[in-house]
Structure formats: structure tokens, C-alpha cells
Design an enzyme around this catalytic site. Structure first.
Site, short mmCIF file in Angstrom:
data_model
loop_
_atom_site.label_atom_id
_atom_site.label_comp_id
_atom_site.label_asym_id
_atom_site.label_seq_id
_atom_site.Cartn_x
_atom_site.Cartn_y
_atom_site.Cartn_z
N GLY A 73 0.80 -1.09 0.16
CA GLY A 73 -0.16 0.10 -0.02
C GLY A 73 0.85 1.26 0.12
N THR B 140 -16.88 9.97 1.77
CA THR B 140 -15.72 10.70 2.57
C THR B 140 -16.39 11.77 2.92
OG1 THR B 140 -13.96 12.25 1.56
CG2 THR B 140 -15.69 12.21 0.20
N GLU B 141 -15.49 12.25 4.31
CA GLU B 141 -15.62 13.60 4.96
C GLU B 141 -15.54 14.82 4.15
OE1 GLU B 141 -13.67 13.25 8.67
OE2 GLU B 141 -12.58 15.35 8.36
N LEU C 101 -17.35 3.52 2.30
CA LEU C 101 -17.05 4.74 3.02
C LEU C 101 -17.81 5.88 2.04
CD1 LEU C 101 -15.46 6.85 4.75
CD2 LEU C 101 -13.48 6.54 2.88
N PHE D 52 -11.65 19.97 5.74
CA PHE D 52 -11.84 18.82 6.35
C PHE D 52 -12.06 18.72 8.06
CE2 PHE D 52 -11.01 14.25 4.83
CZ PHE D 52 -11.48 14.29 3.51
N ARG E 98 -13.73 13.32 14.32
CA ARG E 98 -14.71 12.26 13.53
C ARG E 98 -15.30 11.44 14.87
NH1 ARG E 98 -11.00 9.70 8.75
NH2 ARG E 98 -11.66 11.23 7.25
N HIS F 225 -15.82 5.80 11.46
CA HIS F 225 -16.01 6.92 10.45
C HIS F 225 -17.65 7.33 10.56
CE1 HIS F 225 -16.08 9.58 6.96
NE2 HIS F 225 -15.02 9.49 6.78
N GLY G 257 4.30 1.14 2.20
CA GLY G 257 5.11 0.06 1.76
C GLY G 257 5.90 0.75 0.60
N ARG H 248 -7.56 10.12 14.61
CA ARG H 248 -7.05 10.55 13.55
C ARG H 248 -8.04 11.73 13.14
NH1 ARG H 248 -7.22 9.62 8.31
NH2 ARG H 248 -8.54 7.53 8.47
N ASP I 251 -2.31 -8.26 9.32
CA ASP I 251 -1.50 -9.28 9.23
C ASP I 251 -0.05 -9.02 10.01
OD1 ASP I 251 -3.22 -10.92 7.74
OD2 ASP I 251 -2.49 -10.08 5.91
N GLN J 207 -11.18 4.15 15.17
CA GLN J 207 -12.01 5.23 14.61
C GLN J 207 -13.10 4.75 13.79
OE1 GLN J 207 -10.81 8.07 11.13
NE2 GLN J 207 -10.70 9.35 13.15
N HIS K 254 -13.20 2.22 10.79
CA HIS K 254 -12.56 2.72 9.62
C HIS K 254 -11.02 2.73 9.79
CE1 HIS K 254 -12.09 5.46 6.15
NE2 HIS K 254 -11.42 6.35 6.80
#
Lengths: 590, 236
Positions: free
Chosen positions: A17, A257-258, A255, A121, A289, A245, A20, A401, A224, A243, A356
Site C-alpha cells: 500500500g 468521504t468527509e 465509505l 476537512f 470524527r 467513520h 510500503g 485521527r 497481518d 476510529q 474505519h
């Protein structure tokens, strides 16, 4: 056991992701022998689902924006258990990391002057909370995660990163001194199990939202890396902090989005009332949130929920008009039509708080080095082990977060880990090789599944685990319910230890992967449950009926869960940023 | 309502000498669930059934497959969109080697993606902030950058079936145009010269299967048309 084939790298990055790939890019550029090992083709990683944007004080929307304001918001948003040295590093290094992404080709939306588009946001302010709402989230429409992940993958191709795609990391390998010297991994396509030797092992395995029955997370988010680290005996930090959401689509969990609220959308109850005005008079729908999610649940519990069962609320967007929706929120229009059968240009979207994000994880310093703590409370580096992204707990998110800080965390700390490992490799790293018995120890789990002859079914056990977490460790928590949850989980652990993998074949055996994932879900769930039970206060996302107040005297601390003893200890929060004054804890209102 | 009849492609290289279709009865309780939900229900009956999935919301591109003859993403395809006479036939994406059941080897598809150098190239020094781009120039990337690499388009394209080694295919060409259209990219000439042989672009016959199946509503045929125009202009 020595018939295992081994692969040797300078650094192995587990997870493809955002964090990484960012770490890998740094190492690939340096010419170190690096590989990314990912259970899915990298662009299928969960970063791809991030929508609203990456929060960063690049001073585009407001030329006077200041990373210190962003840092203040982050620390306050985290209810004061974010480490201030880490928040300082993220917010001050952030612009560099975002500009790099743009240079790599990320197709950000633009302002008329050609700079990157930023939207408001939740939890964002100017001038340390005194200057009103900020617009600090850099966006590529509402597909920022997709744009970011593809850009990073593309730049890794450009730099010839080695990919082990559709490989599954099973467990960490430790040597006799307790250093991490690689992992056991399985090629999913062939079923071959190999010993990956590495001087630096980076866990960039993302979150574990699949411990809950209802989550915005991808099916692959099974914790994992958390499972591997816990089984190797390393502690987890702040695992009670999950969290929820505010806007997961009712029924589907996907989801929304905010950014919808950032663009001017707002939540309404069954009476059509914009109820956030009561709970957060200043920030309203753009409060933290945790605050918005709790307010929604209060509305539902007090009988003002929408729908036949009164078990959700509505997100109203129609007043934004089709043009704004089409330009700024095209993905949301699509998702809403597909999963809620609602055209947001005409009707409100039914939404409900949905699991979330995991604020907790593997404790690390700002270089991504994993940390453990001794009996006297002193930190120690775990040799050879690194973590970044959602799997790590640096901690920049503390107890809650802020929206858009996740993508920033990925790239800033992925990059930082890459740079640090490059330096360490240049200086030279020598660890003892793993012995036969060290490798055998790491093979125990996969061997157990492969030899299972009977027992309960994996999908059923997984569903039970998710139900326990949903029922006992949701938005609001209390002791009695959590004790029941902990008890059920203890029994479930026994049952999972005796569960059955019916399909023992080698070629692309997804049932085996799901068996291995179930073990990880179990580890994450247990750490979460015990940490939640033991933290006897309400802070950020951790909200208890029986301890409704924040308790700074006893709990202005990280929690640290130790797997061997299942004990929860406290670890000091960092209040010593290097270049700014400490943000002292204050009452947190929006 | 009677159970949904699902016929699904099965092949395990370790145990099966040849692929076959297996019949499942799935009780959807009358709900209009997604095809991916049906696959999960079948996997509960037979844990050996292999298929890829990740985001389950149509953005990761893992679960492209052929459903009643048409390629699409299982996670965002409701039964009401594809089921006819209570029957659903599920096959792997056509034209790529099958690894197991619904899982295909995407190697050729990815190779064509890599071939077009899918990354921004700019030989001028980067500024201290972002490179500027006007909203109008940025708009040119809409309909291009959103590709999720699910391979629904390329594996529905007869030209790609015939020449998967030499024809880049709709997905790769869409991405090629994404960089050709980017005002920040300076490698236009190199990109075009890499495509000017008779196969890479010109094997597209305008059949437009790619447009019909793209789960993101993108239009590779139009992008291919734009590349052709650029190639022809470049040649004159």
C-alpha cells in the site's frame, strides 16, 4: 526444515500500500536489494479506497497556512496522546512529501492559479484554533487514494523495485538474540513456502478493520503485521483506539468521504434537523470524527434516527448541485447509486458510524524502528523490525485521527523508514543467522493449519469474532459488556486454535490465506479488547459510559499491550517537539 | 423465490485434468445482492473455490470476471443487472491463462501496462513546490487516470485476444494517453515513437467492447483515437 528455499534481501517490505510503496521507492532509488512482498497486486491495496485527500500545509488554498497550525489540530484531534515529536515531524516534512508526489505525477485537482486544490476537512483550523476553519486537504477529486497508490506503484516500476506480488507473509523469523532477521512467506500462486532473509523487515501491512462486522475496510484488512508482531512477542500500542467513520453507507459499510461535508454537505436526523449544530456549535459537521460519530449514535439512541428502524441518519448533499458533485465528488455519486440506490443530487444518503481506522499499532519512533519497553519503563529498539503506515503507531493520531492525515502518515513515514534503513545499511548491519529451531518456530502456525484434520469452519469463526467486536467494542463501551466480550474472545481463541482447513491444495489456495488471516484477526481483536477494558477513561475514539471523562492524571499515556502476559502497561507520551512549544492538554471542544 | 442457479468455472491444476462447470444453488433470500456476495456464499459451501477480491466497492480492480457473458466487477454488479431466468454463469476473464477457478494469470496484461512506461516523465528540474497545471489542463486527465487495471476491457477485446504480445490493448493505451495528455509530461515524442509500429496501437479495430464493459465508465477507444491522431500528425 532446511529444505526451505531462502531468498535474501537487504530490506523486505511487507505490504504494497501507500507506506510500503513509499518506503520501497526510497530504497529502490538507493540501489539496495529490496523487495515488496504483498498478498495482493499492489494497486489492490486498501490505500486505493482513500477518497477525500491528503492533509498538508502546502499553503495553496491559504498562502499563509502554517504547518504548526496543522500540528496543533493533529495533537488536539488526537486528544493529546499523539506524540508531539512525531506530529511535528509529519506536519513539517509533509509539504516536501506532497510535492514529491506531485512531481511523480499524482493528478491532483487544481485551483485557478494552477496550484493543488485543497478542501476543508474535519478538525482543521487556522492560527491554533483561533482563526476559523482551514482548507488543508489536498485532493484528486474524491479519488485521492487511488491516484496516490497508482502514482507510487508507477514510480516503483520506473525505479525497478522487485515485487513479490500475491505472496503472503506468515510469520517473523527471530534469531537467538531476539533480532528480526526476516520472515516465512508463501507464494499464493504455487503454495511454495520460503524463508525470506533480510537485514530490515518493514511491516507495512495496513489496518485490521475486518475485526468488526461493519467496516469501511477492504476484505484484505486483517491486521497481518499486527498478528505477526504479537506472535513474535512484541507489544502493541493504543489498540483500544479505533476510529468509527461517521459516514459509512448504511447496510453496505462503504465509505462516504468527509470531503462531502468539507464541500458543504451536512447530516440531518429524521426531523430534518442539522443536529451537529447542537453538539459542535463552531465546527458543526466538521468536528473531529469521534465527536460526529458519537453525536450520530446519540441521535439514534434518542429516537431521532431515520428509516423504518430509526437506526441511521442522512447525509444531505443535494443542495451542492450536480456540478459540484460531478466535479468534486464523482466517486461518491457512483458509490451512493451502487450501494445505497440513492442519487445524492436528489436524495440524502443513509449513513451510520462504521469502523474505519486503527489508530493503534506497532509502536515506532519517527524512523519507523519498532519499539518495546522494559520492566522499568525504558524504551528499546527492536533490531531489524520496522513498521509504517496504519500498522504502525508512531503516534501521530493519538486517540483519534484527523481526516486526510492517514495518507500523509503513509508517505511521510514510509519515506522516513526508507531513508533510515538506507543509512543503516550503509553503515553496515550484522545479525546472527536464524537457527533451524528459530525457523521452525516461525513455521509452527502454517504447519498447524496444514495438518488440521477436523474442527470448526473458518468463515463461521470469523463471523463470530466480528460480531463480538461489534457488540462489545463499538462507539460506546462499558465494563460489563467488555468483560463478556473478553471472555468470549478467550474461548474463541481456543476454538480457532483447533479449527479446520479442509482444502490443503497448493495452487492459489485462498482458503489457506483466509485461515492464516483469521489467526491475525484474533490477535488484533484480543489486543483491542484488553486495552479497551483496561483504559478506564474516555478519550478520543475510546468512549465509555462508565468512565465518561478524560482522566489526564492517570491516562495521559499510551497503552502498551504485551502478548505473553496479556498485560496492559502505560508508556509516556512525547511532549517534547524540537522546534515549537509543547501543546499543553486542554479541554477538547469543536 | 427459488434458489439462484449458478454455474461456475472450476479448474484446479493439481487435481483436474480439464476445466469444468460446477452447478451451485444459492439462496439469496430474494435480495438483490452483488455477484461477489454470491461467490462468498458459494465459498461457504466449497472453501476450495478460488477468486480474487479486495475492496468490494469497485476501486481496486481485483474481481474482474465474466458474468453471463459480459466482463465486469463482481463487487459492483447486482444480480438484477446480469441474471436472466434465474441463472448466472461465472467464468474467468477470457483470453488469459487460468491459474485456478476464477483466478487468471494477469502477467501479459501487466506487461503491456509496463510497456507504455506508465509514469510521468519530465526532464526539467522540479520546482520547490508543485509543478503548476491549469484546471483546464488537469481536466484533460479526467476519464483516463481513474483506470483500476481490472483488465475487463483488454480481455473483452478480440484484437488483444489475437495479439496479446504485440497489441498494447485498451487498458495500456488508455494509460499511455493519460501521460500523453498530461501537460507536465515531456516524453511525448519518445512515447509516440514507441507506439508507431503496426501492432501496438493500430491493431485496434474500433470494436468498442472495451467501452461497453469498463466498470468505471471510461472510454479507451476514444483515447486510442487520440493517440492515432497524434501518431499521424507526428508522421506528417
Amino acid at each position: 526444515m532446511s529444505n526451505l528455499r531462502s531468498l535474501t534481501f537487504d530490506a523486505i517490505i511487507i505490504g504494497g500500500g501507500g507506506s510500503g510503496l513509499r518506503a520501497a521507492l526510497e530504497l529502490a532509488k538507493s540501489g539496495k536489494k529490496t523487495a515488496v512482498l504483498s498478498k495482493v497486486f499492489p494497486t489492490r491495496s486498501h490505500t486505493v479506497s482513500a477518497q477525500g485527500g491528503i492533509t498538508c500545509a502546502i499553503a495553496s488554498d491559504d498562502p499563509n497556512d502554517d504547518w504548526r497550525w496543522h500540528m496543533y489540530d493533529t495533537v488536539k484531534g488526537g486528544d493529546y496522546i499523539a506524540d508531539q515529536d512525531a506530529a511535528e515531524y509529519m506536519c513539517s516534512e509533509g509539504p516536501k512529501a506532497v510535492f514529491e508526489l506531485e512531481h511523480m505525477g499524482l493528478p491532483f485537482s487544481r485551483l485557478d492559479n494552477g496550484r493543488i486544490y485543497q478542501r476543508p476537512f474535519g478538525g482543521q483550523s487556522k492560527n491554533f484554533g483561533e482563526g476559523g476553519q482551514a482548507a488543508r486537504t489536498c485532493a484528486a477529486a474524491d479519488r485521492t487514494g487511488h491516484a496516490l497508490l497508482h502514482t507510487l506503484y508507477q514510480n516503483n516500476l520506473k525505479n525497478n523495485t522487485v515485487f513479490l506480488n500475491e505472496w503472503y507473509a506468515v510469520d517473523l523469523v527471530k534469531n537467538a538474540s531476539g533480532d528480526v532477521v526476516g520472515c516465512i512467506a508463501m507464494c499464493i500462486e504455487t503454495g511454495e513456502v520460503v524463508h525470506v532473509k533480510s537485514k530490515a523487515t518493514v511491516l507495512a501491512t495496513g489496518g485490521a478493520g475486518r475485526i468488526y462486522a461493519s467496516t469501511t475496510n477492504a476484505l484484505i484488512n486483517t491486521g497481518d503485521g499486527i498478528g505477526m508482531a504479537l506472535r513474535a512477542g512484541f507489544p502493541m500500542q493504543d489498540m483500544e483506539m479505533w476510529q468509527f467513520h461517521p459516514t459509512g453507507i448504511y447496510g453496505a459499510g462503504t465509505l462516504v468521504t468527509e470531503g462531502c461535508r468539507g464541500e458543504g454537505g451536512y447530516l440531518i436526523n429524521k426531523d430534518g434537523e442539522r443536529f451537529m449544530e447542537r453538539y459542535a456549535p463552531n465546527a458543526k459537521d466538521l468536528a473531529g470524527r469521534d465527536v460526529v460519530a458519537r453525536s450520530m449514535v446519540m441521535e439514534i439512541l434518542e429516537g431521532r434516527g431515520c428509516g423504518e428502524k430509526g437506526d441511521h441518519v442522512f447525509l444531505k448533499l443535494d443542495h451542492l448541485g450536480e456540478e459540484v458533485l460531478g466535479k468534486r465528488l464523482p466517486g461518491i455519486v457512483e458509490l451512493s447509486k451502487t450501494f445505497a440506490h440513492v442519487d445524492p443530487a436528489k436524495d440524502p444518503i443513509p449513513v451510520v458510524p462504521t469502523c474505519h481506522y486503527m489508530m493503534g499499532g506497532i509502536p515506532t519512533n519517527i524512523h519507523g524502528q519498532a519499539i518495546t519497553m522494559d520492566e522499568s519503563g525504558n524504551d528499546h529498539i527492536v533490531n531489524g523490525l520496522f513498521a509504517c503506515g496504519e500498522a504502525a503507531c508512531v503516534s501521530v493520531h493519538g486517540a483519534n485521527r484527523l481526516g486526510g492525515n492517514s495518507l500523509l502518515d503513509l508517505v511521510v513515514f514510509g519515506r522516513a523508514a526508507g531513508m533510515f534503513i538506507e543509512g543503516a545499511l550503509n553503515e553496515g548491519i550484522e545479525y546472527l543467522d536464524a537457527s533451524e529451531s528459530d525457523i521452525e518456530f516461525a513455521m509452527k502456525r502454517i504447519t498447524r493449519w496444514n495438518e488440521s484434520e477436523g474442527g470448526e469452519s473458518i468463515p463461521e469463526l470469523k463471523a463470530e469474532l466480528q460480531e463480538i467486536m461489534q457488540t462489545s467494542f463499538g462507539v460506546f463501551r462499558e465494563e460489563k459488556n467488555m468483560l463478556e466480550g473478553v471472555d468470549k474472545l478467550a474461548k474463541l481463541r481456543e476454538r480457532i486454535a483447533n479449527a479446520h482447513l479442509p482444502d490443503k491444495s497448493n495452487a492459489f489456495n485462498t482458503a489457506r490465506v483466509e485461515a492464516l488471516e483469521l489467526d491475525n484477526l484474533m490477535e488484533v481483536a484480543e489486543a483491542t479488547a484488553i486495552a479497551a477494558l483496561e483504559r478506564k477513561e474516555s478519550r478520543g475514539a475510546h468512549s465509555r459510559y462508565d468512565y465518561p471523562d478524560r482522566d489526564d492524571v492517570n491516562w495521559l499515556k499510551h497503552s502498551l499491550f504485551f502478548p505473553a502476559t496479556k498485560e496492559l502497561k502505560k508508556r509516556d507520551v512525547n511532549f517534547k517537539p524540537k522546534t515549537v512549544d509543547t501543546f499543553e492538554p486542554k479541554v477538547r471542544t469543536y | 423465490m427459488s434458489n439462484l442457479q449458478v454455474s461456475v468455472y472450476r479448474y484446479n491444476p493439481e487435481t483436474d485434468s480439464a476445466p469444468y462447470m460446477q452447478e451451485f444453488q444459492v439462496d439469496t433470500k430474494g435480495r438483490d445482492v452483488m455477484v461477489l456476495d454470491v461467490l462468498h456464499m458459494m465459498k461457504e459451501q466449497d472453501s476450495g473455490l478460488a477468486f480474487r477480491r479486495s475492496c468490494r466497492e469497485g476501486v481496486c480492480g481485483s474481481d474482474g470476471m465474466n458474468m453471463n457473458g459480459k466482463n465486469g466487477l463482481a463487487c459492483i454488479t447486482p444480480l438484477s443487472d446480469v441474471v436472466k431466468n434465474n441463472k448466472l454463469v461465472l467464468r474467468p476473464l477470457p483470453g488469459l491463462p487460468v491459474i485456478r477457478d476464477m483466478v487468471v494469470d494477469m502477467g501479459l496484461f501487466y506487461k503491456q501496462y509496463e510497456r507504455i512506461q506508465p509514469y510521468l516523465q519530465n526532464d526539467t528540474p522540479a520546482p520547490a513546490i508543485e509543478r503548476l497545471q491549469s484546471p483546464e489542463d488537469r481536466d484533460k486527465l479526467d476519464g483516463l487516470y481513474e483506470c483500476i487495471l481490472c483488465a475487463c476491457c483488454s480481455t473483452s477485446c478480440p484484437s488483444f485476444w489475437w495479439n496479446p504480445e504485440k497489441f498494447v490493448g485498451p487498458a495500456g493505451l488508455l494509460q499511455s494517453y493519460r501521460f500523453l495528455a498530461d501537460s507536465r509530461d515531456t516524453a511525448t515524442r519518445e512515447r509516440l515513437s514507441d507506439l508507431e509500429d503496426p501492432f501496438s496501437v493500430f491493431r485496434c479495430r474500433g470494436i468498442m467492447n472495451c467501452v461497453a464493459v469498463c466498470p468505471k465508465g471510461l472510454n479507451p477507444t476514444r483515447a486510442i483515437g487520440k493517440i492515432r491522431e497524434m501518431l499521424l500528425a507526428d508522421a506528417t
